[in-house]
Design a protein around this motif. Sequence first.
Motif, mmCIF file in Angstrom:
data_model
loop_
_atom_site.group_PDB
_atom_site.id
_atom_site.type_symbol
_atom_site.label_atom_id
_atom_site.label_comp_id
_atom_site.label_asym_id
_atom_site.label_seq_id
_atom_site.Cartn_x
_atom_site.Cartn_y
_atom_site.Cartn_z
ATOM 1 N N VAL A 1 0.850 -1.196 0.000
ATOM 2 C CA VAL A 1 0.000 0.000 0.000
ATOM 3 C C VAL A 1 0.886 1.248 0.000
ATOM 4 O O VAL A 1 1.700 1.452 0.909
ATOM 5 C CB VAL A 1 -0.938 0.022 1.225
ATOM 6 N N ASP A 2 0.723 2.065 -1.024
ATOM 7 C CA ASP A 2 1.432 3.342 -1.124
ATOM 8 C C ASP A 2 0.562 4.406 -0.452
ATOM 9 O O ASP A 2 -0.584 4.639 -0.863
ATOM 10 C CB ASP A 2 1.668 3.672 -2.592
ATOM 11 N N LEU A 3 1.084 5.049 0.566
ATOM 12 C CA LEU A 3 0.297 6.035 1.310
ATOM 13 C C LEU A 3 0.047 7.314 0.514
ATOM 14 O O LEU A 3 -0.962 7.995 0.737
ATOM 15 C CB LEU A 3 1.000 6.393 2.620
ATOM 16 N N SER A 4 0.948 7.646 -0.405
ATOM 17 C CA SER A 4 0.893 8.963 -1.042
ATOM 18 C C SER A 4 -0.403 9.245 -1.793
ATOM 19 O O SER A 4 -0.898 10.380 -1.733
ATOM 20 C CB SER A 4 2.108 9.167 -1.950
ATOM 21 N N PRO A 5 -1.010 8.296 -2.513
ATOM 22 C CA PRO A 5 -2.249 8.638 -3.213
ATOM 23 C C PRO A 5 -3.514 8.492 -2.368
ATOM 24 O O PRO A 5 -4.606 8.843 -2.835
ATOM 25 C CB PRO A 5 -2.268 7.648 -4.380
ATOM 26 N N LEU A 6 -3.388 7.987 -1.152
ATOM 27 C CA LEU A 6 -4.563 7.762 -0.317
ATOM 28 C C LEU A 6 -5.130 9.080 0.203
ATOM 29 O O LEU A 6 -4.395 10.034 0.465
ATOM 30 C CB LEU A 6 -4.213 6.865 0.876
ATOM 31 N N THR A 7 -6.428 9.110 0.359
ATOM 32 C CA THR A 7 -7.087 10.255 0.995
ATOM 33 C C THR A 7 -7.119 10.000 2.494
ATOM 34 O O THR A 7 -7.895 9.172 2.981
ATOM 35 C CB THR A 7 -8.517 10.441 0.460
ATOM 36 N N ILE A 8 -6.230 10.681 3.209
ATOM 37 C CA ILE A 8 -6.111 10.491 4.658
ATOM 38 C C ILE A 8 -6.637 11.743 5.357
ATOM 39 O O ILE A 8 -6.142 12.847 5.127
ATOM 40 C CB ILE A 8 -4.652 10.225 5.069
ATOM 41 N N GLN A 9 -7.642 11.561 6.190
ATOM 42 C CA GLN A 9 -8.193 12.674 6.954
ATOM 43 C C GLN A 9 -7.275 12.938 8.149
ATOM 44 O O GLN A 9 -7.125 12.079 9.020
ATOM 45 C CB GLN A 9 -9.599 12.336 7.447
ATOM 46 N N THR A 10 -6.647 14.090 8.181
ATOM 47 C CA THR A 10 -5.723 14.417 9.266
ATOM 48 C C THR A 10 -6.363 15.394 10.241
ATOM 49 O O THR A 10 -7.104 16.294 9.840
ATOM 50 C CB THR A 10 -4.420 15.019 8.729
ATOM 51 N N THR A 11 -6.068 15.191 11.506
ATOM 52 C CA THR A 11 -6.563 16.073 12.568
ATOM 53 C C THR A 11 -5.377 16.548 13.392
ATOM 54 O O THR A 11 -4.704 15.747 14.045
ATOM 55 C CB THR A 11 -7.559 15.343 13.485
ATOM 56 N N ASP A 12 -5.097 17.835 13.321
ATOM 57 C CA ASP A 12 -3.950 18.421 14.029
ATOM 58 C C ASP A 12 -4.407 18.855 15.416
ATOM 59 O O ASP A 12 -4.498 20.027 15.733
ATOM 60 C CB ASP A 12 -3.417 19.611 13.232
ATOM 61 N N GLU A 13 -4.673 17.859 16.265
ATOM 62 C CA GLU A 13 -5.218 18.142 17.589
ATOM 63 C C GLU A 13 -4.145 18.369 18.639
ATOM 64 O O GLU A 13 -4.417 18.952 19.697
ATOM 65 C CB GLU A 13 -6.143 17.016 18.039
ATOM 66 N N GLY A 14 -2.927 17.906 18.389
ATOM 67 C CA GLY A 14 -1.851 18.114 19.344
ATOM 68 C C GLY A 14 -1.988 17.243 20.587
ATOM 69 O O GLY A 14 -2.801 16.321 20.643
ATOM 70 N N VAL A 15 -1.193 17.567 21.589
ATOM 71 C CA VAL A 15 -1.079 16.707 22.771
ATOM 72 C C VAL A 15 -1.690 17.357 24.018
ATOM 73 O O VAL A 15 -1.314 17.030 25.146
ATOM 74 C CB VAL A 15 0.396 16.340 23.046
ATOM 75 N N GLU A 16 -2.633 18.258 23.825
ATOM 76 C CA GLU A 16 -3.261 18.926 24.974
ATOM 77 C C GLU A 16 -3.869 17.894 25.913
ATOM 78 O O GLU A 16 -4.575 16.968 25.484
ATOM 79 C CB GLU A 16 -4.339 19.883 24.499
ATOM 80 N N GLY A 17 -3.591 18.034 27.183
ATOM 81 C CA GLY A 17 -4.108 17.102 28.179
ATOM 82 C C GLY A 17 -3.176 15.972 28.515
ATOM 83 O O GLY A 17 -3.394 15.249 29.491
ATOM 84 N N TYR A 18 -2.120 15.786 27.710
ATOM 85 C CA TYR A 18 -1.169 14.698 27.976
ATOM 86 C C TYR A 18 -0.156 15.177 29.018
ATOM 87 O O TYR A 18 0.553 16.166 28.811
ATOM 88 C CB TYR A 18 -0.455 14.313 26.689
ATOM 89 N N VAL A 19 -0.098 14.484 30.130
ATOM 90 C CA VAL A 19 0.809 14.844 31.203
ATOM 91 C C VAL A 19 1.603 13.598 31.609
ATOM 92 O O VAL A 19 1.028 12.558 31.885
ATOM 93 C CB VAL A 19 0.043 15.387 32.435
ATOM 94 N N LEU A 20 2.925 13.749 31.616
ATOM 95 C CA LEU A 20 3.763 12.645 32.050
ATOM 96 C C LEU A 20 3.623 12.430 33.547
ATOM 97 O O LEU A 20 3.543 13.385 34.318
ATOM 98 C CB LEU A 20 5.229 12.934 31.734
ATOM 99 N N PRO A 21 3.605 11.178 33.993
ATOM 100 C CA PRO A 21 3.614 10.935 35.429
ATOM 101 C C PRO A 21 4.929 11.394 36.045
ATOM 102 O O PRO A 21 5.946 11.467 35.339
ATOM 103 C CB PRO A 21 3.440 9.431 35.556
ATOM 104 N N PRO A 22 4.943 11.715 37.318
ATOM 105 C CA PRO A 22 6.190 12.180 37.958
ATOM 106 C C PRO A 22 7.308 11.164 37.822
ATOM 107 O O PRO A 22 7.057 9.974 37.759
ATOM 108 C CB PRO A 22 5.781 12.381 39.429
#
Length: 290
Positions: free
Chosen positions: A269-290
């Motif tokens: 499967v070649d990814l380049s011609p595929l229609t990929i829905q991207t969501t640039d949501e980022g990492v908000e809410g992600y917190v590393l444990p101490p």
Amino acid sequence: MTEPLRGNCHCGNFRFEIASSDSSGTPANLGVSICACSLCTKLGCLWLPVNPNDFAITRDTGTVTTYRGLLFCKVCGTAVTSKHVGGPLQGQFLVNARAVAGFNPFQLGTRVIHVTASKKDPDDDDNQQIQKQVPSPMPVTGAGQDPVKHRGSCHCGNVSVELFVGLDELEIKEDNCSSCVRDAYIGTYPSKEQVRIHVREHTFEYRYGSKFNGIAHCQTCGVVVFTTVYGPPISLFDRLPAERKGRALAVYWKNMALQPVNVRVLDGVDLSPLTIQTTDEGVEGYVLPP
């Protein structure tokens, strides 16, 4: 001297720093290499060549393991570093930029070097042998007809998947949440009846946060093959007003019928011609444990 780059596997059991001597050493300005060998293709890693003397481990609780020069976490599956055993990147110490805090793969621009796999790359030689070991399905339609539209597997071949529907009939999605950015996960969402997965028991599952989804990595090579939808407790919907409950339950049962698969593991499967829905949501809410 600028601040070092910091990074970690998703669960935080393995953490590191990379010394940076100039202003280009920021997550927003990293130049990376994309390797086309079979292992890197399935992992989706974005490699940052690093001087080993500039790399420091700041936490190691013993959860990492190795596969063909790749270091990955056995808890969350994040690929962290690699020392390629073949190809143009052979012998270089590489850090997966996806594991660097603040790195956004959707904002790479032109700072990418595409590295073509060598014909003598042992990863690819081994992978050709692996593909021969992946089980072939018994036809379920007319004689001689193969109902499988796509086949794939992790790199070592212990976990494989078959899709009975073409990708052109399915949604394909990618986002950059804290776990998907590290796994380079590109998901497609067939129903459970449209997928056959072989040797699920050879995966380890990573669930975090709400634990509504489980990410299945191969125990041997660390590649994500599929995910499992668990969803919220069904009792949660009893708290909703009647006018909302019906719609919410319809969405719930639709999601519960899905068997998501990582498109990166599908053969040819070649990814380049595929229609990929991207969501640039980022990492908000992600917190590393101490």
